[in-house]
Design an enzyme around this catalytic site. Structure first.
Site, PDB file in Angstrom:
ATOM      1  N   LEU A   1       0.806  -1.201  -0.010  1.00  0.00           N
ATOM      2  CA  LEU A   1       0.011   0.000   0.129  1.00  0.00           C
ATOM      3  C   LEU A   1       1.009   1.172  -0.038  1.00  0.00           C
ATOM      4  O   LEU A   1       1.321   2.007   1.135  1.00  0.00           O
ATOM      5  CB  LEU A   1      -0.973   0.081   1.077  1.00  0.00           C
ATOM      6  CG  LEU A   1      -2.305   0.863   0.870  1.00  0.00           C
ATOM      7  CD1 LEU A   1      -3.207   0.627   2.084  1.00  0.00           C
ATOM      8  CD2 LEU A   1      -1.929   2.478   1.197  1.00  0.00           C
TER       9      LEU A   1
ATOM     10  N   GLU B   1       1.126   4.257  -2.914  1.00  0.00           N
ATOM     11  CA  GLU B   1       1.080   5.028  -4.227  1.00  0.00           C
ATOM     12  C   GLU B   1       2.527   5.463  -4.741  1.00  0.00           C
ATOM     13  O   GLU B   1       2.611   5.219  -5.998  1.00  0.00           O
ATOM     14  CB  GLU B   1      -0.113   5.883  -4.151  1.00  0.00           C
ATOM     15  CG  GLU B   1      -1.301   5.507  -3.929  1.00  0.00           C
ATOM     16  CD  GLU B   1      -1.526   4.883  -2.765  1.00  0.00           C
ATOM     17  OE1 GLU B   1      -1.025   5.304  -1.530  1.00  0.00           O
ATOM     18  OE2 GLU B   1      -2.593   4.237  -2.519  1.00  0.00           O
TER      19      GLU B   1
ATOM     20  N   GLN C   1      -6.115   3.320  -6.637  1.00  0.00           N
ATOM     21  CA  GLN C   1      -7.449   2.701  -6.216  1.00  0.00           C
ATOM     22  C   GLN C   1      -8.649   3.732  -6.526  1.00  0.00           C
ATOM     23  O   GLN C   1      -9.822   3.386  -6.906  1.00  0.00           O
ATOM     24  CB  GLN C   1      -7.401   2.327  -4.791  1.00  0.00           C
ATOM     25  CG  GLN C   1      -8.342   1.074  -4.626  1.00  0.00           C
ATOM     26  CD  GLN C   1      -7.957   0.035  -3.325  1.00  0.00           C
ATOM     27  OE1 GLN C   1      -8.048   0.746  -2.379  1.00  0.00           O
ATOM     28  NE2 GLN C   1      -7.372  -1.104  -3.622  1.00  0.00           N
ATOM     29  N   PHE C   2      -8.384   4.914  -6.078  1.00  0.00           N
ATOM     30  CA  PHE C   2      -9.270   6.074  -6.314  1.00  0.00           C
ATOM     31  C   PHE C   2      -8.446   7.243  -6.659  1.00  0.00           C
ATOM     32  O   PHE C   2      -7.222   7.260  -5.735  1.00  0.00           O
ATOM     33  CB  PHE C   2      -9.889   6.358  -4.921  1.00  0.00           C
ATOM     34  CG  PHE C   2     -11.144   5.305  -4.905  1.00  0.00           C
ATOM     35  CD1 PHE C   2     -12.365   5.482  -5.276  1.00  0.00           C
ATOM     36  CD2 PHE C   2     -10.894   4.300  -4.046  1.00  0.00           C
ATOM     37  CE1 PHE C   2     -13.412   4.440  -5.157  1.00  0.00           C
ATOM     38  CE2 PHE C   2     -11.829   3.128  -3.708  1.00  0.00           C
ATOM     39  CZ  PHE C   2     -13.032   3.361  -4.253  1.00  0.00           C
TER      40      PHE C   2
ATOM     41  N   PRO D   1      -0.272  10.801  -2.526  1.00  0.00           N
ATOM     42  CA  PRO D   1       0.858  10.253  -2.222  1.00  0.00           C
ATOM     43  C   PRO D   1       1.806  10.288  -3.227  1.00  0.00           C
ATOM     44  O   PRO D   1       3.310  10.120  -3.156  1.00  0.00           O
ATOM     45  CB  PRO D   1       0.781   9.097  -1.311  1.00  0.00           C
ATOM     46  CG  PRO D   1      -0.799   9.183  -1.178  1.00  0.00           C
ATOM     47  CD  PRO D   1      -1.297   9.767  -2.291  1.00  0.00           C
TER      48      PRO D   1
ATOM     49  N   HIS E   1     -13.525   9.366  -2.189  1.00  0.00           N
ATOM     50  CA  HIS E   1     -13.420   8.634  -3.185  1.00  0.00           C
ATOM     51  C   HIS E   1     -14.085   8.953  -4.493  1.00  0.00           C
ATOM     52  O   HIS E   1     -14.478   8.248  -5.421  1.00  0.00           O
ATOM     53  CB  HIS E   1     -14.224   7.043  -2.821  1.00  0.00           C
ATOM     54  CG  HIS E   1     -13.784   6.571  -1.270  1.00  0.00           C
ATOM     55  ND1 HIS E   1     -14.222   6.984  -0.212  1.00  0.00           N
ATOM     56  CD2 HIS E   1     -12.905   5.486  -1.382  1.00  0.00           C
ATOM     57  CE1 HIS E   1     -13.571   5.986   0.643  1.00  0.00           C
ATOM     58  NE2 HIS E   1     -12.866   5.290  -0.187  1.00  0.00           N
TER      59      HIS E   1
END
Ligand SMILES: Cc1ncc(C[n+]2csc(CCOP(=O)(O)OP(=O)(O)O)c2C)c(N)n1
Length: 690
Positions: free
Chosen positions: A423, A425, A447-448, A454, A494
């Protein structure tokens, strides 16, 4: 066998370069400005250990991720002395053709080690190096290229860099995946002025990592040549054997200030400076070599050789012309071979891209597909036909992604090609950059949209890479990124849209497809491009059948920068993209042939001609987008229209977008901020009545 003569030559050259630059800069009042090095970072004190490290980096598929104090390493792996001097002077040729500061280097390796394009950001060198290390494994095991056996990536960093997120991200990747990667920490006890105990407790990263899994550690004195050589030999042997990553910390003195303008006042006592001076590794190297390994006479000869070579190189560097402005806009994006583009290192070759083919003509009667299914199908066909495609991101593998876009792909193509990541980015994008430079075609999933934040540093550096290196390097990666409001739901995390950030980021292409057919064509175009691409997957399209369209075929391509006119009209142009298309269509229908509706499809580049031609015909324009109003991409379009079509306008150029608030959660609030059919109709009406 260690070539100590070569190591000594390299360390002496590095020292001589620092001498020349510092001496010239000291006399700044009597020396012409074009002979000054505006960013002088001395490697004095780091030079001997780096030269020894350089003697171990010799494979054709080895690469180094390095930083501003890494010139001795670059010299050791093939940088010419003239380039080393010319680039800090901003002269033509060299790493960047005068575009970047001379301490931010790079070195493409043709059958020789590569130094990945450095950046000015401390810590940003680590994750691309991890990506290169992962690409070594991919070339070796998946593409069955035995020449990659035993290759490794090394990342060099100072003691302060171990506090950065890039360091930890790369360490996680390297240790969890057992990558062939060496972390080389040159610990001089200081950042700029901050001491090492602020960066890691007790100032010793190797000690603190003693219990870290899968990490082979060595810790020693980088001013002791024999010890450095022995420890480096051990870590390199470990990494090359395929046993996993290693980290070596070598303590070194910083014999100069941090950089040219720094005078060390206030943070370093005279006693501390003197103590470091007494640890100078160069006399220690001489003492180690002379007379047992190199005779007194030979050492003298070596010094003479260095003085001669540096003198000749300095003359050559100073004689090189300064860059001229006419080429300054070149290489923001790839150029066609006809325009004289000599292919940069990174991405697919022109031949590979040509072999993949593609057509702008859709097949007829393809089956109706929802957006997510279409993206999955495009990924599947490209994975099938291009063995260099790898697809990865958080939860992308076993689960098939939280939006299920990659569902089933790992099962079909294996864990090497479609995989989950840690995890981070920054890790996902930095790794992709290293893999792309290593010749692969990485397709990442963030993911979103919000969680690309980051990775901002890596995204920005990826975009500017081709320009900064004057076309020596490029990292054409694809970043798939779901975002925007969902079905009856939003929230600040999101549902962010904020695509304008990527249009503003230099060097990126940005696709904002509104339907399955365009998604297939644009994703395929991105995966055959020599430029990095953001591919926006709108959440409402992923969650509903709004974007469903007929599958346009396995070879269908939509070129970037080509808008689609969805409806012709004579009195007003409506420009939009992404999910807003589905609100503009029913709004436009209410006005018969008055509204011309344009789906931009991509915002970088955007189809200026299509928009300007339409506005010149209609005389009115409304731009509708989901991103917030202030400095949204609509502002760019509006400014262009105002400038280019001023005399054709019958009404003010208008924009309808989310007012400047974050995306809310409750449906009532969400529908209050988003443009909808009613508000679009009202705005069109108002403009038509001007
Ligand atoms: C992300 C980022 N933050 C801050 C800086 C400014 N800066 C440049 S060098 C430096 C200190 C780095 O020290 P270290 O990693 O120990 O390397 P050294 O200079 O000692 O070799 C800082 C704070 C930067 N370049 N990048």
């Amino acid at each position: 066998m260690t070539d100590w003569r070569k190591i000594a030559y390299n360390a002496l050259v590095s020292r001589a370069l620092d001498d020349v630059e510092e001496e010239t800069n000291r006399n700044r009042n009597s020396v012409p400005r074009e002979h000054l090095v505006l960013y002088q970072f001395s490697a004095r004190g780091h030079d001997v250990a780096q030269s020894i490290l350089g003697s171990f980096i010799n494979g054709p598929h080895d690469a180094a991720g390095a930083y501003y104090r890494s010139r001795p390493l670059l010299l050791a792996v093939g940088l010419s002395i003239e380039d080393a001097l010319a680039s800090p002077l901003g002269r033509t040729g060299g790493f960047s053709d005068g575009r970047d500061i001379g301490v931010v280097c790079n070195l493409p390796g043709v059958s020789a080690p590569t130094v990945l394009p450095m950046s000015g950001d401390v810590g940003s060198q680590y994750t691309p190096a991890a990506g290169w290390a992962q690409s070594i494994i991919y070339h070796r095991d998946t593409l069955k290229d035995a020449t990659h056996k035993g290759a490794m990536a090394v990342a060099l960093g100072g003691d302060a860099s171990v506090a950065t997120s890039g360091f930890w991200s790369a360490l996680t990747m390297a240790t969890t995946l057992k990558l062939p990667m060496l972390f080389y920490i040159e610990d001089n006890g200081l950042g700029i002025s901050v001491k090492g105990d602020m960066q890691t407790p007790g100032s010793d990263i190797a000690k603190n990592l003693a219990s870290f899994g899968n990490l082979f550690l060595r810790n020693g004195d980088g001013t002791n040549p024999a010890e450095s050589e022995k420890l480096l030999g051990e870590v390199v042997k470990h990494v090359r054997s395929g046993a996993g990553p290693a980290l070596i910390r070598l303590t070194v003195p910083r014999l100069s200030s941090h950089s040219g303008p720094d005078n060390q006042k206030g943070y370093r006592t005279d006693a501390e400076i003197a103590a470091d001076a007494a640890r100078d590794p160069l006399p220690k190297l001489r003492a180690h070599l002379v007379p047992g390994i190199i005779s007194e006479k030979d050492w003298k000869a070596l010094e003479g050789e260095v003085a001669r070579d540096v003198g000749v190189a300095l003359q050559g560097a100073r004689a090189r012309p300064a860059p001229t402005a006419e080429k300054i806009k070149r290489f923001v994006y790839a150029e066609s071979p006809e325009a004289g583009d000599t292919t940069a290192m990174g991405g697919l070759s022109a031949k590979e891209i040509a072999a993949l083919g593609g057509t702008e003509t859709a097949t007829e009667e393809g089956e109706m597909l929802r957006f997510a299914d279409a993206v999955r199908r495009a990924l599947r066909t490209e994975l099938e036909r291009n063995p260099k495609v790898v697809v990865f991101g958080e939860d992308v593998g076993v689960k098939g992604g939280v939006h299920l876009v990659t569902e089933g792909l790992q099962k079909k193509f294996g864990r090497e090609r479609v995989f989950d990541t840690s995890l981070s980015e920054e890790g996902i994008i930095g790794r992709a950059v290293g893999m792309a430079i290593g010749g692969l075609m990485p397709v990442t999933e963030i993911q979103f949209r919000k969680y690309a934040d980051p990775a901002t540093e890596q995204l920005n550096n990826c975009g500017t890479m081709r320009w900064r290196t004057a076309n020596r390097f490029a990292a054409p990666i694809v970043v798939r990124m779901p975002g925007g409001f969902g079905k009856d739901v939003g929230d600040p995390w999101h549902s962010l849209s904020a695509e304008v950030i990527f249009a503003h980021a230099i060097g990126w292409q940005v696709a904002m497809p509104s339907n399955s057919a365009d998604a297939v064509g644009l994703l395929r175009a991105a995966m055959r491009s020599s430029n990095p691409s953001i591919f926006f997957e709108h959440r409402s399209l992923l969650m509903t059948s709004d974007g469903s369209a007929r599958y346009p075929g396995d070879d269908f391509i939509v070129p970037f920068g080509k808008a689609k006119t969805l409806r012709e009209g004579n009195e007003i142009t409506v420009v939009t993209w992404g999910a807003m298309v589905h609100r503009c269509v029913p709004a436009a229908e209410q006005f018969g042939d008055k509204v011309e509706l344009i789906d931009l499809r991509t915002i970088a580049p955007w189809d200026r001609n299509a928009v300007l031609e339409s506005v010149m015909k209609t005389g009115r324009v409304l731009i509708v987008h989901e991103d917030t109003l202030t400095a949204g991409f609509g502002a760019e379009i509006a400014a262009t229209i105002a400038r280019e079509t001023f005399w054709s306008l019958d009404a003010p150029v208008d924009r309808l977008a989310v007012e400047d608030v974050p995306m809310p959660y409750h449906e009532n609030l969400l529908s209050a901020v988003l443009p909808n059919v009613t508000t679009i109709v009202e705005r069109i009406d108002a403009l038509l009545s001007v």
